[in-house]
Every structure is written in structure tokens, then in C-alpha cells.
Design an enzyme around this catalytic site. Structure first.
Site, short mmCIF file in Angstrom:
data_model
loop_
_atom_site.label_atom_id
_atom_site.label_comp_id
_atom_site.label_asym_id
_atom_site.label_seq_id
_atom_site.Cartn_x
_atom_site.Cartn_y
_atom_site.Cartn_z
N ARG A 34 0.84 -1.19 0.00
CA ARG A 34 0.00 0.00 0.00
C ARG A 34 0.88 1.25 0.00
O ARG A 34 0.57 2.26 -0.61
CB ARG A 34 -0.88 -0.02 1.26
CG ARG A 34 -2.23 0.61 1.09
CD ARG A 34 -3.19 0.09 2.13
NE ARG A 34 -2.78 0.43 3.47
CZ ARG A 34 -3.15 1.53 4.11
NH1 ARG A 34 -3.93 2.40 3.52
NH2 ARG A 34 -2.77 1.76 5.34
N ILE B 11 -8.33 3.36 1.26
CA ILE B 11 -7.71 4.03 2.40
C ILE B 11 -6.28 4.40 2.02
O ILE B 11 -5.52 3.56 1.53
CB ILE B 11 -7.76 3.13 3.64
CG1 ILE B 11 -9.23 2.93 4.04
CG2 ILE B 11 -6.97 3.75 4.80
CD1 ILE B 11 -9.46 1.92 5.11
N ASN C 169 -12.35 15.25 1.98
CA ASN C 169 -13.14 14.10 1.54
C ASN C 169 -14.62 14.43 1.72
O ASN C 169 -14.99 15.20 2.59
CB ASN C 169 -12.79 12.89 2.41
CG ASN C 169 -13.57 11.63 2.03
OD1 ASN C 169 -13.70 11.31 0.85
ND2 ASN C 169 -14.11 10.93 3.02
N HIS D 59 -18.33 12.53 2.46
CA HIS D 59 -18.80 11.26 3.02
C HIS D 59 -20.32 11.32 3.22
O HIS D 59 -20.83 12.29 3.77
CB HIS D 59 -18.10 11.02 4.37
CG HIS D 59 -18.51 9.73 5.00
ND1 HIS D 59 -17.98 8.52 4.61
CD2 HIS D 59 -19.41 9.46 5.96
CE1 HIS D 59 -18.54 7.56 5.33
NE2 HIS D 59 -19.41 8.10 6.16
#
Ligand code: GRF
Length: 195
Positions: free
Chosen positions: A64, A91, A106, A108
Site C-alpha cells: 500500500r 484508504i 473528503n 462522506h
């Protein structure tokens, strides 16, 4: 003029709203590029507006962290003032978040801190919530835990499905996201003063 890179994973309706808003010469922000973690259908919106796109897929990397490093390089190439996660469903590794500290936001589909994570609408319905909404927030190293910038709420209607509720949330989500980007660009919102 505020310069913006948008990252997406899916259909990109929030991206589309930003592209349409920023297409006006009166809007104080420009989208420099759109990135994705997969060949997302939403990238087509960027192509329609002649905005460059890039895809950095986690599956092409051993870790990652390695994925995040290349994603960050791709974002940094455009030197944006602001990076917007608009339905970006991966993520991000800590070093990515730290590198963009204070300029990574972000959107949401819930009233955070209620219902963080990838199934916010489903979780709100499962909990019997009568009200839910949308939150635009700064990104920190947690999952949907960053400081909240703006929220809008809406009433859950009896018997509506997850898809129906999410579509209604997305209508106010697109408006809120565009207005937050405008407020940042016009200096009404200072991300360094949000805690
Ligand atoms: C949005 O509701 C976003 O908040 C969530 O996924 C949805 C993406 O929608 N994480 P779209 O791709 O912008 O249409």
C-alpha cells in the site's frame, strides 16, 4: 485561482458537479487533473472537459505504501492547492495523508461522526436513523475521522432503499462539495483554522 486535483473510484457524479462548476470563468477554482485507483467510469467526465486523468491501481504494487508513493507523485506533478477525494474508496497510507496535510478533503455520505466507513448509507438504514446527510471533512490518518468542514442533513423516508437514499444524499452532497470548494477558493474557509 485555487487549483484542484480530484480523486475518484466510481461513477464520479460529485466530480461532474465540480467540473461543471469550475467550467465557469466566474468560479474561482480550476481542476488540473483527475486521478483514480481503477479505470473508473467517472474518468469519462474529466475527458469530456479536457481535464487530464491518471490511474494508479493498488494491484500493480507490492505494498500500500508503494502504491501511495506513486499516487502522491502523480498528484504532486500537478502542484495542486487542494486535493478532493470525491468517492475515492481506498484508504490512503499515512505518508500520503501527511504530505497533503491541511489540503486534502473528503466527502462522506453521513453526518459524521455517525456511520463512518464504506457502507455509511446502509449502516444508517440498519440503525433505523431518521436523519442522515453528508459531511465534507479534512482527511487525517483515520477512516472518516478528520475535522469536519461542513455538513448538510436530510430526513430518511419510510421504506426507502439504500440506493434511493444514497441518490437523495448525493444531490445535496454535490451542492455541498461545490460550495465548500468555492468557499476555500474565496478565502471564506481557511482549512488551517479548522479543528
Ligand atoms: C458519494 O456518496 C461519496 O461520498 C461516497 O461514494 C459516493 C460517490 O459517488 N463515498 P460519485 O462517484 O461521486 O457519483
Amino acid at each position: 485561482m485555487l487549483s484542484v486535483v480530484v480523486l475518484i473510484s466510481g461513477s464520479g457524479s460529485n466530480l461532474r458537479a465540480l467540473l461543471e462548476a469550475t467550467d465557469s470563468p466566474l468560479f474561482p477554482a480550476r481542476i488540473l487533473a483527475v486521478g483514480a485507483d481503477n479505470p473508473a467510469p467517472g474518468l469519462a467526465h474529466a475527458e469530456l472537459f479536457d481535464v487530464p486523468t491518471f490511474v494508479v491501481s493498488p494491484s500493480a504494487f507490492e505494498s500500500r505504501e508503494a502504491w501511495g508513493k506513486t499516487l502522491l507523485e502523480s498528484v504532486d506533478f500537478f502542484k495542486p492547492d487542494l486535493v478532493v477525494l470525491a468517492g475515492f474508496m481506498k484508504i490512503l497510507p499515512p505518508h500520503f495523508v501527511q504530505a497533503l496535510n491541511g489540503r486534502l478533503i473528503n466527502t462522506h455520505p453521513s453526518l459524521l461522526p455517525a456511520y463512518p466507513g464504506a457502507h455509511a448509507v446502509r449502516d444508517a438504514l440498519a440503525a433505523g436513523a431518521t436523519e442522515t446527510g453528508v459531511t465534507v471533512h479534512l482527511v487525517d490518518e483515520g477512516v472518516d475521522t478528520g475535522a469536519r468542514i461542513a455538513q448538510r442533513s436530510l430526513a430518511v423516508q419510510a421504506g426507502e432503499s439504500e440506493g434511493e437514499l444514497h441518490e437523495r444524499i448525493k444531490v445535496i452532497e454535490r451542492e455541498l462539495l461545490v460550495s465548500v470548494v468555492r468557499d476555500i477558493a474565496e478565502g471564506r474557509l481557511n482549512l488551517n483554522q479548522i479543528s
